[in-house]
Design a protein around this motif. Structure first.
Motif, PDB file in Angstrom:
ATOM      1  N   LYS A  69       5.077   9.229   4.244  1.00 28.10           N
ATOM      2  CA  LYS A  69       6.136  10.244   4.233  1.00 28.10           C
ATOM      3  C   LYS A  69       5.672  11.529   4.918  1.00 28.10           C
ATOM      4  O   LYS A  69       6.451  12.180   5.636  1.00 28.10           O
ATOM      5  N   GLU A  70       4.419  11.890   4.714  1.00 26.91           N
ATOM      6  CA  GLU A  70       3.879  13.083   5.360  1.00 26.91           C
ATOM      7  C   GLU A  70       3.772  12.893   6.873  1.00 26.91           C
ATOM      8  O   GLU A  70       4.070  13.810   7.641  1.00 26.91           O
TER       9      GLU A  70
ATOM     10  N   ILE B 142      10.258   4.038   5.282  1.00 31.37           N
ATOM     11  CA  ILE B 142      10.036   5.486   5.319  1.00 31.37           C
ATOM     12  C   ILE B 142      11.020   6.138   6.293  1.00 31.37           C
ATOM     13  O   ILE B 142      11.394   7.304   6.142  1.00 31.37           O
TER      14      ILE B 142
ATOM     15  N   TYR C 106       5.682  11.018   8.649  1.00 29.00           N
ATOM     16  CA  TYR C 106       7.068  11.095   9.119  1.00 29.00           C
ATOM     17  C   TYR C 106       7.544  12.546   9.175  1.00 29.00           C
ATOM     18  O   TYR C 106       8.190  12.970  10.143  1.00 29.00           O
ATOM     19  N   ARG C 107       7.214  13.309   8.153  1.00 27.54           N
ATOM     20  CA  ARG C 107       7.678  14.701   8.058  1.00 27.54           C
ATOM     21  C   ARG C 107       7.163  15.548   9.214  1.00 27.54           C
ATOM     22  O   ARG C 107       7.920  16.340   9.796  1.00 27.54           O
TER      23      ARG C 107
ATOM     24  N   THR D 179       2.350   5.409   0.326  1.00 29.98           N
ATOM     25  CA  THR D 179       3.752   5.752   0.584  1.00 29.98           C
ATOM     26  C   THR D 179       3.907   7.249   0.828  1.00 29.98           C
ATOM     27  O   THR D 179       4.601   7.674   1.767  1.00 29.98           O
ATOM     28  N   GLN D 180       3.261   8.067   0.015  1.00 28.50           N
ATOM     29  CA  GLN D 180       3.318   9.518   0.205  1.00 28.50           C
ATOM     30  C   GLN D 180       2.670   9.918   1.529  1.00 28.50           C
ATOM     31  O   GLN D 180       3.175  10.804   2.238  1.00 28.50           O
TER      32      GLN D 180
ATOM     33  N   LYS E 171      10.018   8.164  15.446  1.00 31.77           N
ATOM     34  CA  LYS E 171      10.942   8.861  14.568  1.00 31.77           C
ATOM     35  C   LYS E 171      12.263   9.026  15.300  1.00 31.77           C
ATOM     36  O   LYS E 171      12.309   9.635  16.376  1.00 31.77           O
TER      37      LYS E 171
END
Length: 254
Positions: A157-158, A218, A160-161, A153-154, A252
């Protein structure tokens, strides 16, 4: 059996280096007309077997060292995207040999590779803590990586960021399409048990069909692309791609 033994005892960075030496000899020995690698256009009488647990016959191209998923992805990028023509800033996580040199040479790409261990990585980094600014990349490839990471999950998220708004990525993973829900058990640490349960000694889960919804949670817009349907039965066999494989194309939102 020999391939399985080699894959399980030799560290992956060493395998990458060794493969550059043996690849020309394999390609020459297996030359023929029955099967075609669409990445370089070369044809062979057969491909090599591959697999850490159960071996899949006739799947590893002797010239590019591509597998089924690499060849399908290449066909998708060629047929459905502007990846080979548009100016793009690209991040490639754990770059595959089949693509690395080809993408590196593309004049339209600003191409960066990252991984903790790969000798092909420009930037040594943890996927859960990438050293890049927010919204840095137009395109991100992260294929057959997330199944290795405890906190996927993290990692998502990265990804996506660091993806630009309006950007896109492809995040392939090994999936059991008969499984609705992903299975993971962090108490399983024995390499042999991981191979038996997850399919490979360094995998920590086996993804089900809920993988796509996890990416959506996410923030990604996910299109489940069944690109093999664009090809005839004869082409699927010639290219040695998987008929029911799903390519997760993640965007995104703007």
């Amino acid at each position: 059996m020999l391939f399985s033994f080699i894959l399980n005892i030799i560290p992956r960075p060493w395998l990458i280096k060794i493969s550059y030496l043996v690849r020309p000899f394999l390609a020459f020995y297996l030359r023929g007309k029955k099967y075609k690698d669409p990445i370089d256009g070369r044809t062979f009488r057969k491909f090599l077997p591959y697999g850490y647990g159960v071996q899949r016959a006739n799947v590893l191209s002797p010239s590019t060292l591509s597998l089924e998923r690499h060849r399908l992805l290449w066909l998708y990028l060629k047929g459905e995207t502007d990846f080979f023509t548009k100016k793009l800033k690209v991040l490639h996580v754990a770059p595959e040999q089949a693509f690395y040199k080809r993408f590196k040479k593309q004049a339209n790409l600003e191409y960066t590779t990252t991984d903790l261990y790969s000798p092909l990585a420009d930037v040594k980094a943890d996927l859960c803590a990438l050293p890049f600014a927010n919204e840095s990349f137009d395109v991100i490839f992260c294929n057959h990586v997330l199944e290795h990471i405890t906190d996927d999950t993290q990692a998502m998220k990265e990804l996506y960021r660091v993806m630009k708004k309006g950007g896109w990525g492809i995040f392939q993973v090994p999936q059991d399409y008969n499984r609705a829900v992903t299975f993971e058990d962090n108490s399983i640490t024995d390499p042999k048990e991981r191979t038996r349960i997850f399919g490979q000694y360094d995998h920590v889960r086996i993804y089900g069909l809920d993988y796509f919804d996890k990416l959506r949670a996410i923030g990604f817009e996910v299109t489940e692309v069944r690109y093999s349907k664009e090809f005839t039965t004869e082409q699927i066999e010639q290219y040695r791609i998987v008929e029911n494989e799903i390519i997760p194309v993640c965007k995104k939102p703007l």
